[in-house]
Motif scaffolding. Structure first.
Motif, mmCIF file in Angstrom:
data_model
loop_
_atom_site.group_PDB
_atom_site.id
_atom_site.type_symbol
_atom_site.label_atom_id
_atom_site.label_comp_id
_atom_site.label_asym_id
_atom_site.label_seq_id
_atom_site.Cartn_x
_atom_site.Cartn_y
_atom_site.Cartn_z
ATOM 1 N N ARG A 150 -124.604 -48.397 -37.625
ATOM 2 C CA ARG A 150 -124.499 -46.943 -37.595
ATOM 3 C C ARG A 150 -123.192 -46.519 -38.265
ATOM 4 N NH1 ARG A 150 -128.263 -44.690 -34.485
ATOM 5 N NH2 ARG A 150 -129.328 -45.950 -32.900
ATOM 6 N N ALA A 151 -123.187 -45.305 -38.767
ATOM 7 C CA ALA A 151 -121.981 -44.805 -39.442
ATOM 8 C C ALA A 151 -120.783 -44.780 -38.507
ATOM 9 C CB ALA A 151 -122.253 -43.413 -39.999
ATOM 10 N N THR A 152 -121.032 -44.699 -37.199
ATOM 11 C CA THR A 152 -119.948 -44.628 -36.209
ATOM 12 C C THR A 152 -119.488 -46.002 -35.732
ATOM 13 O OG1 THR A 152 -121.615 -44.405 -34.465
ATOM 14 C CG2 THR A 152 -120.700 -42.367 -35.382
ATOM 15 N N ALA A 153 -120.114 -47.072 -36.218
ATOM 16 C CA ALA A 153 -119.775 -48.416 -35.745
ATOM 17 C C ALA A 153 -118.398 -48.837 -36.233
ATOM 18 C CB ALA A 153 -120.822 -49.415 -36.221
ATOM 19 N N ASP A 154 -117.716 -49.616 -35.418
ATOM 20 C CA ASP A 154 -116.435 -50.184 -35.793
ATOM 21 C C ASP A 154 -116.650 -51.224 -36.899
ATOM 22 O OD1 ASP A 154 -114.424 -52.668 -35.129
ATOM 23 O OD2 ASP A 154 -113.456 -50.706 -34.855
ATOM 24 N N GLN A 155 -115.718 -51.276 -37.853
ATOM 25 C CA GLN A 155 -115.872 -52.204 -38.977
ATOM 26 C C GLN A 155 -115.937 -53.657 -38.505
ATOM 27 O OE1 GLN A 155 -116.353 -51.294 -42.270
ATOM 28 N NE2 GLN A 155 -116.914 -53.467 -42.402
ATOM 29 N N ALA A 156 -115.159 -53.993 -37.496
ATOM 30 C CA ALA A 156 -115.188 -55.361 -36.979
ATOM 31 C C ALA A 156 -116.566 -55.687 -36.407
ATOM 32 C CB ALA A 156 -114.111 -55.542 -35.915
ATOM 33 N N GLU A 157 -117.195 -54.698 -35.759
ATOM 34 C CA GLU A 157 -118.539 -54.894 -35.206
ATOM 35 C C GLU A 157 -119.547 -55.112 -36.330
ATOM 36 O OE1 GLU A 157 -121.758 -52.490 -32.359
ATOM 37 O OE2 GLU A 157 -119.966 -51.489 -33.118
ATOM 38 N N THR A 158 -119.443 -54.313 -37.394
ATOM 39 C CA THR A 158 -120.339 -54.463 -38.538
ATOM 40 C C THR A 158 -120.151 -55.818 -39.205
ATOM 41 O OG1 THR A 158 -120.245 -52.066 -38.924
ATOM 42 C CG2 THR A 158 -121.083 -53.431 -40.723
ATOM 43 N N ASP A 159 -118.901 -56.225 -39.377
ATOM 44 C CA ASP A 159 -118.615 -57.518 -39.999
ATOM 45 C C ASP A 159 -119.184 -58.677 -39.180
ATOM 46 O OD1 ASP A 159 -117.288 -56.334 -42.101
ATOM 47 O OD2 ASP A 159 -115.288 -56.613 -41.241
ATOM 48 N N ALA A 160 -119.026 -58.600 -37.877
ATOM 49 C CA ALA A 160 -119.536 -59.661 -37.004
ATOM 50 C C ALA A 160 -121.054 -59.724 -37.062
ATOM 51 C CB ALA A 160 -119.058 -59.438 -35.572
ATOM 52 N N ALA A 161 -121.695 -58.541 -37.070
ATOM 53 C CA ALA A 161 -123.151 -58.498 -37.140
ATOM 54 C C ALA A 161 -123.647 -59.067 -38.465
ATOM 55 C CB ALA A 161 -123.643 -57.065 -36.965
ATOM 56 N N THR A 162 -122.947 -58.754 -39.550
ATOM 57 C CA THR A 162 -123.345 -59.271 -40.855
ATOM 58 C C THR A 162 -123.104 -60.773 -40.945
ATOM 59 O OG1 THR A 162 -122.812 -57.124 -41.840
ATOM 60 C CG2 THR A 162 -123.083 -58.974 -43.350
ATOM 61 N N ASP A 163 -122.029 -61.246 -40.340
ATOM 62 C CA ASP A 163 -121.805 -62.694 -40.271
ATOM 63 C C ASP A 163 -123.005 -63.387 -39.632
ATOM 64 O OD1 ASP A 163 -119.283 -62.493 -41.386
ATOM 65 O OD2 ASP A 163 -118.212 -62.574 -39.464
ATOM 66 N N GLY A 164 -123.452 -62.844 -38.505
ATOM 67 C CA GLY A 164 -124.583 -63.434 -37.797
ATOM 68 C C GLY A 164 -125.865 -63.344 -38.595
ATOM 69 N N LEU A 165 -126.068 -62.220 -39.268
ATOM 70 C CA LEU A 165 -127.281 -62.021 -40.057
ATOM 71 C C LEU A 165 -127.328 -62.982 -41.238
ATOM 72 C CD1 LEU A 165 -129.788 -60.184 -40.222
ATOM 73 C CD2 LEU A 165 -128.458 -58.645 -41.675
ATOM 74 N N VAL A 166 -126.221 -63.096 -41.938
ATOM 75 C CA VAL A 166 -126.150 -63.999 -43.086
ATOM 76 C C VAL A 166 -126.363 -65.448 -42.648
ATOM 77 C CG1 VAL A 166 -124.560 -64.966 -44.802
ATOM 78 C CG2 VAL A 166 -124.719 -62.483 -44.498
ATOM 79 N N ALA A 167 -125.752 -65.828 -41.541
ATOM 80 C CA ALA A 167 -125.903 -67.201 -41.042
ATOM 81 C C ALA A 167 -127.347 -67.480 -40.659
ATOM 82 C CB ALA A 167 -124.971 -67.428 -39.852
ATOM 83 N N TRP A 168 -128.004 -66.505 -40.026
ATOM 84 C CA TRP A 168 -129.401 -66.676 -39.615
ATOM 85 C C TRP A 168 -130.311 -66.787 -40.827
ATOM 86 C CZ3 TRP A 168 -133.664 -63.195 -39.980
ATOM 87 C CH2 TRP A 168 -134.809 -63.601 -39.267
ATOM 88 N N LEU A 169 -130.116 -65.917 -41.817
ATOM 89 C CA LEU A 169 -130.936 -65.970 -43.026
ATOM 90 C C LEU A 169 -130.782 -67.300 -43.738
ATOM 91 C CD1 LEU A 169 -130.403 -62.371 -44.466
ATOM 92 C CD2 LEU A 169 -132.577 -63.351 -43.699
ATOM 93 N N ALA A 170 -129.586 -67.861 -43.696
ATOM 94 C CA ALA A 170 -129.334 -69.137 -44.374
ATOM 95 C C ALA A 170 -130.086 -70.291 -43.729
ATOM 96 C CB ALA A 170 -127.840 -69.430 -44.403
ATOM 97 N N THR A 171 -130.533 -70.114 -42.474
ATOM 98 C CA THR A 171 -131.288 -71.175 -41.797
ATOM 99 C C THR A 171 -132.780 -71.112 -42.113
ATOM 100 O OG1 THR A 171 -131.756 -69.898 -39.776
ATOM 101 C CG2 THR A 171 -129.648 -71.088 -39.879
ATOM 102 N N GLN A 172 -133.248 -70.007 -42.693
ATOM 103 C CA GLN A 172 -134.667 -69.835 -42.965
ATOM 104 C C GLN A 172 -135.073 -70.626 -44.209
ATOM 105 O OE1 GLN A 172 -136.593 -67.773 -40.737
ATOM 106 N NE2 GLN A 172 -134.633 -67.957 -39.691
ATOM 107 N N THR A 173 -136.249 -71.240 -44.157
ATOM 108 C CA THR A 173 -136.726 -71.969 -45.334
ATOM 109 C C THR A 173 -137.171 -71.013 -46.432
ATOM 110 O OG1 THR A 173 -138.929 -72.144 -44.318
ATOM 111 C CG2 THR A 173 -137.423 -74.001 -44.022
ATOM 112 N N LYS A 174 -137.493 -69.781 -46.070
ATOM 113 C CA LYS A 174 -137.791 -68.754 -47.066
ATOM 114 C C LYS A 174 -136.481 -68.072 -47.436
ATOM 115 C CE LYS A 174 -140.319 -64.472 -47.881
ATOM 116 N NZ LYS A 174 -141.394 -63.562 -47.438
#
Length: 334
Positions: free
Chosen positions: A243-267
């Motif tokens: 959300r536009a109101t989210a803290d940057q650290a929260e967004t960064d942490a969420a993106t870290d998790g998302l990128v790591a999860w996507l990297a585990t997918q065979t697709k």
């Protein structure tokens, strides 16, 4: 317990769900417009290529022009742009007690309900990483989330039966807020669609263009706020962090998790990328985004990055080469 299903559209989503429904003991008929795909299903069954080996199941398959005249429990799994014509084809064949569940990308329930009635429409969110890589052969890119509920609200015996029958695939849940899942998927999906502008893995491009990806999701989530919709988290996507109101650290942490999860997918590439780069066919992006942009206009929201993303995808559909410069251009849109 209802245990017989007709799947209209036996591609990545429909074919994968069909295989696991059969494994769970359900009877499944697939109806598909692709003659080669139907011929392969009849000859060899569905082959699901998984990291731990292949799953091969036998199914009954028909082409559209030879399909049964009466349909009962229908799982609609066609591309979003084919929803209206598919629902119109289903409606006169649907029995009085029949129903249709939308196992698709985008916001398709209203279109289905227009043809078959709201009371015979089941809402469904499915996050499924799979690709058809040859007729009758689907590469399963990893188990995702799934939520099912009545379009008119609440649960029912048919919902409970479907969730039970899908127990061997993912973690299907019954939800009163399938709409919230669908809109979260649109926010997440906007990131994945943006990665199809270039010839590179999803995880790499989301990591490399974090600011843009967060802004795309934020445009969608701002609209959900205006509409009074509560986006639901699923898999590794946390909507509140974008959300536009989210803290940057929260967004960064969420993106870290998302990128790591996507990297585990065979697709590693999106279905939109495959449509553009491999199949050379129109994508379902315009159908998904036009519906979203129409809601945006109702709420006086421009959604400039979402609109430009749709235009860039359409340009590639028409022959423009994929290039990371498209992503860089999109980042500059105000």
């Amino acid at each position: 317990m209802m245990n017989a299903y007709t799947i209209v559209g036996g591609g990545a989503i429909g074919g994968t769900l069909a295989a696991y429904l059969v494994e769970g003991g359900a009877e499944v008929v697939i109806i598909d417009a692709d003659h080669d795909h139907v011929a392969a299903l009849r000859e060899r069954g569905i082959t699901i290529q998984r990291p731990d080996g292949e799953l091969v199941v036998r199914v009954t398959a028909y082409h559209l022009d030879e399909a049964p005249e009466r349909l009962e429990a229908v799982i609609l799994a066609v591309k979003a742009q084919a929803t209206d014509s598919a629902a119109a084809w289903i409606a006169p064949r649907l029995s009085d007690h029949g129903w249709v569940v939308s196992a698709q990308n985008g916001l398709n329930e209203a279109t289905i309900a227009k043809h078959v009635g709201a009371e015979r429409t089941v809402a469904c969110f499915v996050d499924l990483f799979a690709d058809v890589i040859a007729p009758g052969v689907i590469q399963d890119g990893g188990i995702g989330a799934m939520a099912i509920g009545e379009y008119t609200g609440g649960s029912s015996e048919r919902i409970e039966s479907l969730v039970h029958d899908l127990r061997l695939w993912g973690t299907p849940v019954i939800s009163d807020n399938v709409e919230g899942f669908l809109w979260s998927k649109l926010a997440f999906g906007s990131m994945l669609i943006a990665t199809a502008l270039a010839d590179e893995d999803m995880s790499v491009l989301i990591d490399r263009h974090r600011g843009l990806m967060a802004e795309l999701a934020a445009e969608v989530l701002e609209l959900t706020d205006a509409m009074g919709i509560h986006p639901e988290p699923f898999d590794a996507f946390v909507p509140s962090a974008y959300r536009a109101t989210a803290d940057q650290a929260e967004t960064d942490a969420a993106t870290d998790g998302l990128v790591a999860w996507l990297a585990t997918q065979t697709k590693t590439r999106s279905g939109i990328w495959r449509d553009l780069a491999v199949r050379k066919r129109p994508t379902e992006v315009p159908a998904q985004f036009r519906a979203m942009l129409a809601f945006g206009e109702q709420h006086s929201m421009r959604m400039p990055k979402i609109r430009r993303l749709m235009e860039l995808i359409q340009a590639i559909e028409q022959g423009e080469p994929m290039a990371e410069t498209h992503i860089e251009e999109l980042a500059k849109v105000k």
